[in-house]
Design a protein around this motif. Structure first.
Motif, short mmCIF file in Angstrom:
data_model
loop_
_atom_site.label_atom_id
_atom_site.label_comp_id
_atom_site.label_asym_id
_atom_site.label_seq_id
_atom_site.Cartn_x
_atom_site.Cartn_y
_atom_site.Cartn_z
N UNK A 149 20.08 29.88 33.37
CA UNK A 149 19.23 30.33 32.25
C UNK A 149 19.52 29.54 30.98
N UNK A 150 20.78 29.23 30.74
CA UNK A 150 21.13 28.46 29.54
C UNK A 150 20.63 27.02 29.67
N UNK A 151 20.81 26.42 30.84
CA UNK A 151 20.40 25.02 31.01
C UNK A 151 18.89 24.84 30.97
N UNK A 152 18.16 25.65 31.71
CA UNK A 152 16.72 25.46 31.83
C UNK A 152 15.91 26.39 30.93
N UNK A 208 27.92 34.80 41.04
CA UNK A 208 26.46 34.93 40.93
C UNK A 208 26.05 35.12 39.47
N UNK A 209 26.77 35.93 38.74
CA UNK A 209 26.45 36.13 37.32
C UNK A 209 26.61 34.86 36.51
N UNK A 210 27.68 34.11 36.78
CA UNK A 210 27.89 32.84 36.07
C UNK A 210 26.83 31.82 36.45
N UNK A 211 26.44 31.77 37.71
CA UNK A 211 25.42 30.81 38.15
C UNK A 211 24.08 31.13 37.51
N UNK A 220 35.36 50.12 42.25
CA UNK A 220 35.31 50.29 43.70
C UNK A 220 35.18 48.99 44.47
N UNK A 221 35.00 47.88 43.80
CA UNK A 221 34.85 46.60 44.47
C UNK A 221 36.20 46.03 44.87
N UNK A 222 36.21 45.31 46.01
CA UNK A 222 37.43 44.59 46.35
C UNK A 222 37.38 43.23 45.67
N UNK A 223 38.41 42.43 45.86
CA UNK A 223 38.49 41.14 45.17
C UNK A 223 37.36 40.19 45.56
N UNK A 224 37.00 40.16 46.82
CA UNK A 224 35.96 39.23 47.27
C UNK A 224 34.60 39.61 46.73
N UNK A 225 34.29 40.91 46.73
CA UNK A 225 33.02 41.36 46.18
C UNK A 225 32.94 41.05 44.69
N UNK A 226 34.03 41.28 43.98
CA UNK A 226 34.05 40.99 42.55
C UNK A 226 33.85 39.49 42.30
N UNK A 227 34.52 38.65 43.08
CA UNK A 227 34.38 37.20 42.90
C UNK A 227 32.95 36.73 43.20
N UNK A 228 32.32 37.32 44.21
CA UNK A 228 30.93 36.96 44.52
C UNK A 228 30.02 37.37 43.37
N UNK A 229 30.21 38.59 42.84
CA UNK A 229 29.40 39.05 41.71
C UNK A 229 29.65 38.19 40.47
N UNK A 230 30.90 37.81 40.25
CA UNK A 230 31.25 36.97 39.11
C UNK A 230 30.59 35.60 39.23
#
Length: 89
Positions: A42-45, A34-37, A22-32
């Motif tokens: 978590x991996x770095x620190x 945020x998840x990557x950040x 149900x997400x549009x492209x912009x919502x998906x990119x924001x979630x992607x």
């Protein structure tokens, strides 16, 4: 009688397609992003809280690979036996 309705809870990565449909492209990119950040932070620190990434321990390395694989295989075994099984142990 009524057929039981399937739960909408996320069971595993295979269910993410339905959850994000149900997400549009912009919502998906924001979630992607945020998840990557969050994951990269978590991996770095996260290494400051746990010392095992710096130690050469073959048993820990194998357990990190084998335990999730066995849990996933068990989940799919249970799903093949009972189609209503949702993946929670």
């Amino acid at each position: 009688s009524e057929t039981p309705k399937e739960s909408q809870s996320l069971v595993g990565f295979e269910d993410l397609g339905d959850a994000l449909a149900g997400d549009n492209d912009y919502t998906f990119l924001i979630k992607l992003f945020a998840g990557c950040a969050i994951a990269s932070y978590a991996i770095k620190y996260g290494a400051t809280f746990f010392s095992f990434p710096y130690e050469a321990n073959v048993y820990l390395g194998l357990s990190v690979i084998i335990v999730p694989s066995l849990l996933n295989a068990f989940k799919w075994y249970k799903r093949s036996q009972d189609p209503t099984f949702e993946g929670w142990f």
